[in-house]
Motif scaffolding. Structure first.
Motif, PDB file in Angstrom:
ATOM      1  N   ILE A 113       0.999   8.215  -4.441  1.00  0.00           N
ATOM      2  CA  ILE A 113      -0.498   8.357  -3.740  1.00  0.00           C
ATOM      3  C   ILE A 113      -1.844   7.609  -4.277  1.00  0.00           C
ATOM      4  O   ILE A 113      -2.478   7.097  -4.922  1.00  0.00           O
ATOM      5  CB  ILE A 113      -0.321  10.097  -3.956  1.00  0.00           C
ATOM      6  CG1 ILE A 113       0.191  10.531  -2.586  1.00  0.00           C
ATOM      7  CG2 ILE A 113      -1.884  10.370  -3.910  1.00  0.00           C
ATOM      8  CD1 ILE A 113       0.060  11.823  -2.697  1.00  0.00           C
ATOM      9  N   SER A 114      -0.807   7.625  -6.276  1.00  0.00           N
ATOM     10  CA  SER A 114      -1.830   6.873  -7.030  1.00  0.00           C
ATOM     11  C   SER A 114      -1.764   5.236  -7.267  1.00  0.00           C
ATOM     12  O   SER A 114      -3.013   5.438  -7.357  1.00  0.00           O
ATOM     13  CB  SER A 114      -1.685   8.192  -8.668  1.00  0.00           C
ATOM     14  OG  SER A 114      -1.878   9.323  -8.698  1.00  0.00           O
ATOM     15  N   THR A 115      -0.725   4.858  -6.958  1.00  0.00           N
ATOM     16  CA  THR A 115      -0.496   4.015  -7.554  1.00  0.00           C
ATOM     17  C   THR A 115      -0.622   3.321  -6.406  1.00  0.00           C
ATOM     18  O   THR A 115      -0.480   1.209  -6.187  1.00  0.00           O
ATOM     19  CB  THR A 115       1.391   3.738  -7.649  1.00  0.00           C
ATOM     20  OG1 THR A 115       2.111   4.539  -6.647  1.00  0.00           O
ATOM     21  CG2 THR A 115       1.751   4.287  -9.319  1.00  0.00           C
ATOM     22  N   GLU A 116      -0.671   3.138  -4.595  1.00  0.00           N
ATOM     23  CA  GLU A 116      -1.089   2.374  -3.389  1.00  0.00           C
ATOM     24  C   GLU A 116      -1.613   3.056  -2.961  1.00  0.00           C
ATOM     25  O   GLU A 116      -2.743   2.383  -2.808  1.00  0.00           O
ATOM     26  CB  GLU A 116       0.531   2.077  -2.855  1.00  0.00           C
ATOM     27  CG  GLU A 116       1.027   2.196  -3.750  1.00  0.00           C
ATOM     28  CD  GLU A 116       1.053   0.320  -4.302  1.00  0.00           C
ATOM     29  OE1 GLU A 116       0.325  -0.147  -4.058  1.00  0.00           O
ATOM     30  OE2 GLU A 116       2.593  -0.135  -4.792  1.00  0.00           O
ATOM     31  N   LEU A 117      -1.512   4.103  -1.883  1.00  0.00           N
ATOM     32  CA  LEU A 117      -2.255   4.878  -1.074  1.00  0.00           C
ATOM     33  C   LEU A 117      -4.458   4.871  -1.784  1.00  0.00           C
ATOM     34  O   LEU A 117      -5.090   4.735  -1.539  1.00  0.00           O
ATOM     35  CB  LEU A 117      -2.192   6.858  -0.750  1.00  0.00           C
ATOM     36  CG  LEU A 117      -1.160   6.786  -0.342  1.00  0.00           C
ATOM     37  CD1 LEU A 117      -1.562   7.498  -0.136  1.00  0.00           C
ATOM     38  CD2 LEU A 117      -0.177   5.902   0.364  1.00  0.00           C
ATOM     39  N   THR A 118      -4.386   5.557  -2.974  1.00  0.00           N
ATOM     40  CA  THR A 118      -5.583   5.414  -3.258  1.00  0.00           C
ATOM     41  C   THR A 118      -6.826   4.362  -3.480  1.00  0.00           C
ATOM     42  O   THR A 118      -7.754   3.665  -3.405  1.00  0.00           O
ATOM     43  CB  THR A 118      -5.961   6.259  -5.221  1.00  0.00           C
ATOM     44  OG1 THR A 118      -5.133   7.274  -4.610  1.00  0.00           O
ATOM     45  CG2 THR A 118      -7.113   6.066  -5.848  1.00  0.00           C
ATOM     46  N   HIS A 119      -6.051   2.871  -3.955  1.00  0.00           N
ATOM     47  CA  HIS A 119      -6.586   1.486  -4.504  1.00  0.00           C
ATOM     48  C   HIS A 119      -6.963   1.298  -2.930  1.00  0.00           C
ATOM     49  O   HIS A 119      -8.070   0.291  -2.769  1.00  0.00           O
ATOM     50  CB  HIS A 119      -6.411   0.351  -5.269  1.00  0.00           C
ATOM     51  CG  HIS A 119      -5.310  -0.091  -4.703  1.00  0.00           C
ATOM     52  ND1 HIS A 119      -4.690  -1.422  -3.957  1.00  0.00           N
ATOM     53  CD2 HIS A 119      -3.532   0.141  -4.895  1.00  0.00           C
ATOM     54  CE1 HIS A 119      -3.438  -1.714  -3.596  1.00  0.00           C
ATOM     55  NE2 HIS A 119      -2.417  -0.927  -3.638  1.00  0.00           N
ATOM     56  N   LEU A 120      -6.228   1.630  -1.445  1.00  0.00           N
ATOM     57  CA  LEU A 120      -6.181   0.650  -0.819  1.00  0.00           C
ATOM     58  C   LEU A 120      -7.369   2.342  -0.163  1.00  0.00           C
ATOM     59  O   LEU A 120      -7.928   1.708   0.724  1.00  0.00           O
ATOM     60  CB  LEU A 120      -5.288   1.455   0.690  1.00  0.00           C
ATOM     61  CG  LEU A 120      -3.819   0.400  -0.167  1.00  0.00           C
ATOM     62  CD1 LEU A 120      -1.993   1.138   0.558  1.00  0.00           C
ATOM     63  CD2 LEU A 120      -4.208  -1.477   0.085  1.00  0.00           C
ATOM     64  N   SER A 121      -8.104   3.224  -0.387  1.00  0.00           N
ATOM     65  CA  SER A 121      -8.897   4.047  -0.049  1.00  0.00           C
ATOM     66  C   SER A 121     -10.398   3.557  -0.496  1.00  0.00           C
ATOM     67  O   SER A 121     -11.280   3.833   0.526  1.00  0.00           O
ATOM     68  CB  SER A 121      -8.330   5.429   0.647  1.00  0.00           C
ATOM     69  OG  SER A 121      -8.205   5.870  -0.676  1.00  0.00           O
ATOM     70  N   THR A 122      -9.711   3.772  -2.047  1.00  0.00           N
ATOM     71  CA  THR A 122     -11.261   2.992  -2.763  1.00  0.00           C
ATOM     72  C   THR A 122     -11.718   2.600  -2.637  1.00  0.00           C
ATOM     73  O   THR A 122     -12.945   2.170  -3.285  1.00  0.00           O
ATOM     74  CB  THR A 122     -11.129   4.674  -3.635  1.00  0.00           C
ATOM     75  OG1 THR A 122      -9.972   4.664  -4.744  1.00  0.00           O
ATOM     76  CG2 THR A 122     -10.696   6.114  -2.873  1.00  0.00           C
ATOM     77  N   GLY A 123     -10.445   1.461  -3.143  1.00  0.00           N
ATOM     78  CA  GLY A 123     -10.770   0.294  -3.657  1.00  0.00           C
ATOM     79  C   GLY A 123     -11.420  -0.027  -4.798  1.00  0.00           C
ATOM     80  O   GLY A 123     -11.165  -0.422  -5.588  1.00  0.00           O
ATOM     81  N   VAL A 124     -10.881   1.190  -5.756  1.00  0.00           N
ATOM     82  CA  VAL A 124     -10.699   1.496  -7.326  1.00  0.00           C
ATOM     83  C   VAL A 124      -9.296   1.612  -7.635  1.00  0.00           C
ATOM     84  O   VAL A 124      -8.512   1.669  -6.527  1.00  0.00           O
ATOM     85  CB  VAL A 124     -11.055   2.534  -7.936  1.00  0.00           C
ATOM     86  CG1 VAL A 124     -10.864   3.631  -9.267  1.00  0.00           C
ATOM     87  CG2 VAL A 124     -12.546   3.167  -7.463  1.00  0.00           C
ATOM     88  N   ASP A 125      -9.031   0.584  -8.361  1.00  0.00           N
ATOM     89  CA  ASP A 125      -7.902   0.492  -9.123  1.00  0.00           C
ATOM     90  C   ASP A 125      -7.405   1.946 -10.129  1.00  0.00           C
ATOM     91  O   ASP A 125      -7.650   1.738 -10.979  1.00  0.00           O
ATOM     92  CB  ASP A 125      -7.382  -0.986 -10.087  1.00  0.00           C
ATOM     93  CG  ASP A 125      -5.860  -1.511 -10.520  1.00  0.00           C
ATOM     94  OD1 ASP A 125      -5.051  -0.096  -9.748  1.00  0.00           O
ATOM     95  OD2 ASP A 125      -5.714  -2.392  -9.818  1.00  0.00           O
ATOM     96  N   MET A 126      -6.760   2.890  -9.272  1.00  0.00           N
ATOM     97  CA  MET A 126      -5.801   3.918 -10.153  1.00  0.00           C
ATOM     98  C   MET A 126      -5.152   3.218 -11.586  1.00  0.00           C
ATOM     99  O   MET A 126      -5.738   4.179 -12.369  1.00  0.00           O
ATOM    100  CB  MET A 126      -6.322   5.439 -10.090  1.00  0.00           C
ATOM    101  CG  MET A 126      -5.860   6.571 -10.220  1.00  0.00           C
ATOM    102  SD  MET A 126      -5.369   7.737  -8.890  1.00  0.00           S
ATOM    103  CE  MET A 126      -5.804   8.942 -10.532  1.00  0.00           C
ATOM    104  N   VAL A 127      -4.453   2.762 -11.147  1.00  0.00           N
ATOM    105  CA  VAL A 127      -3.551   2.528 -11.786  1.00  0.00           C
ATOM    106  C   VAL A 127      -3.759   1.948 -13.326  1.00  0.00           C
ATOM    107  O   VAL A 127      -3.433   1.882 -14.530  1.00  0.00           O
ATOM    108  CB  VAL A 127      -2.323   1.874 -10.947  1.00  0.00           C
ATOM    109  CG1 VAL A 127      -1.263   1.329 -12.535  1.00  0.00           C
ATOM    110  CG2 VAL A 127      -1.247   2.495  -9.897  1.00  0.00           C
ATOM    111  N   ALA A 128      -5.115   0.347 -13.379  1.00  0.00           N
ATOM    112  CA  ALA A 128      -5.457   0.317 -13.908  1.00  0.00           C
ATOM    113  C   ALA A 128      -6.337   1.046 -14.745  1.00  0.00           C
ATOM    114  O   ALA A 128      -6.199   0.699 -15.974  1.00  0.00           O
ATOM    115  CB  ALA A 128      -6.528  -1.234 -13.993  1.00  0.00           C
ATOM    116  N   ALA A 129      -7.241   1.858 -14.590  1.00  0.00           N
ATOM    117  CA  ALA A 129      -7.726   3.187 -14.892  1.00  0.00           C
ATOM    118  C   ALA A 129      -7.301   3.797 -15.867  1.00  0.00           C
ATOM    119  O   ALA A 129      -7.654   3.780 -17.262  1.00  0.00           O
ATOM    120  CB  ALA A 129      -8.650   3.717 -13.811  1.00  0.00           C
TER     121      ALA A 129
END
Length: 397
Positions: free
Chosen positions: A282-298
């Motif tokens: 969810i955090s590692t792949e889906l979130t950056h694909l749907s929001t454009g925000v790199d949650m892992v880097a954050a």
């Protein structure tokens, strides 16, 4: 070069290890399993008991780390909190880590902070729990380990259940609980969601709301997720508000958070908040694909005390993950995987080999594979993922 200690190096931690290295960070990955897949991607691999505070303090001091992160897991959250405290690192304290992993303390914090959550009790004794269920809960309830994750040990308890069956399910939950206590809670009937959050410098930043698909009672194992949510705006707003209230009630900050929420009759109920990146990609792949925000880097930057970038840096998609869950038995064939050779398929994996025994799906570890797809909208992504899961054949006998 900043030095980051990653607690655990399993498959769910690999994207974090790889991302940190891409960011120019020196990564020390620690795991108790010498064969943990993520160790090979780190700059330095350390085989150590990551649940031992003293062992990890020794490693952290020897490696002169600038930050520590425990992504997609909760087994060593108190260790991470202790390291943050003793070494003056960015992130949650040991006390906050315990509050964010012990469901009883979490419920108490929610009550004190007026975060909406179900009626809840905690027991070590099955007879006491049974008495409470009969007297205090007018409707169905749910049993869950006080400390665990991944749908382990969860069971729905229907009114009218025999005491012997209740005791069996209570003991099953207790066996899965790290502190050998069990939560008995009001059962909330309705759809389930998660909320992906970066808490930084006093602000709770909601990145997205995730729709969840789960099995039916009694286990409620997650079968898939999609982003963004396809529910009406007023429902999504209520979910976000509950999640923000929960993070504030726990007092966690300068970290990623993963809140779980259910909605019944238009009201959002906060089930739990993890002060970590969510699992299941969810955090590692889906979130950056749907929001454009790199949650892992954050999340990595939060751990290193660096202000995270919460602006989109890539294209936004509708995204969905679905899990393969064939009938229990011995896996005899896997066929039609050729249909996964599709530009809309972001990634897929079958976890088992021919001859493996496929168990009943009672927790997230029992699933047999996954496929992640992107589309123009979340609804179209859901439809595509559902079709692919149905057409790839995992035959058992």
């Amino acid at each position: 070069m900043k030095r980051l200690l990653v607690l655990a190096a399993g498959i769910l931690q690999v994207p974090v290890i790889k991302k940190a290295k891409e960011m120019g960070v020196y990564v020390i990955a620690a795991d108790g399993d010498a064969n943990a897949v993520g160790l090979q991607y780190a700059d330095k691999a350390v085989v150590v008991n990551i649940t031992s505070e003293e062992d990890m303090l020794r490693v952290a001091r020897e490696e002169k780390i600038d930050g520590v992160i425990h992504p997609c897991s909760e087994v060593s959250m108190n260790v991470m909190g202790r390291l943050n405290e003793e070494l003056g690192l960015s992130g949650i304290t040991r006390e906050q880590a315990i509050r964010a992993t012990n469901k009883q303390q979490m419920r108490e914090a929610f009550d004190k902070g007026n975060a909406p959550s179900p009626k809840s009790f905690c027991f070590e004794d099955a007879a006491e729990a049974w008495n409470c269920f009969c007297k205090e809960l007018p409707d169905d309830g749910i049993l869950k380990p006080s400390r665990n994750s991944g749908s382990r040990g969860i069971a729905k308890i229907k009114k009218g259940i025999p005491e012997t069956e209740f005791v069996d399910l209570f003991n099953r939950s207790k066996a899965e609980s790290r502190d050998k206590s069990v939560m008995l809670e009001q059962f909330v009937e309705g759809p389930e969601f998660s909320v992906e959050i970066i808490a930084w410098n006093g602000r709770v930043n909601v990145l997205t709301v995730t729709d969840k698909k789960t099995t039916e009672a009694p286990y409620f194992v997650e079968l898939g997720h999609n982003q963004p949510s396809v529910y009406p705006a007023e429902t999504v707003d209520a979910i976000k508000a509950a999640a923000v209230a929960g993070v504030m009630a726990l007092g966690v900050m300068d970290c990623a958070c993963h809140a779980e929420v259910k909605v019944q009759d238009g009201k959002a109920y906060l089930m739990e908040v993890g002060a970590r990146l969510g699992g299941d990609f969810i955090s590692t792949e889906l979130t950056h694909l749907s929001t454009g925000v790199d949650m892992v880097a954050a999340a990595i930057n939060c751990a290193l005390g660096i202000e995270p970038c919460l602006e989109p840096t890539e294209e936004k998609h509708g995204v969905c993950i679905r899990y393969f869950c064939p009938k229990p038995g011995r896996l005899v064939s896997v066929s039609n995987t050729g249909i996964l050779d599709d530009s809309r398929v972001y990634g897929w994996e079958i976890y088992h080999q021919i001859g493996d025994m496929i168990p009943e799906v009672t927790n997230s570890l029992c699933r047999s594979g996954h496929v992640i797809v992107t589309e123009e909208t979340a609804q179209r992504a859901v439809e595509l993922a559902e079709r692919l899961i149905g057409e790839v054949k995992l035959e058992t006998e």
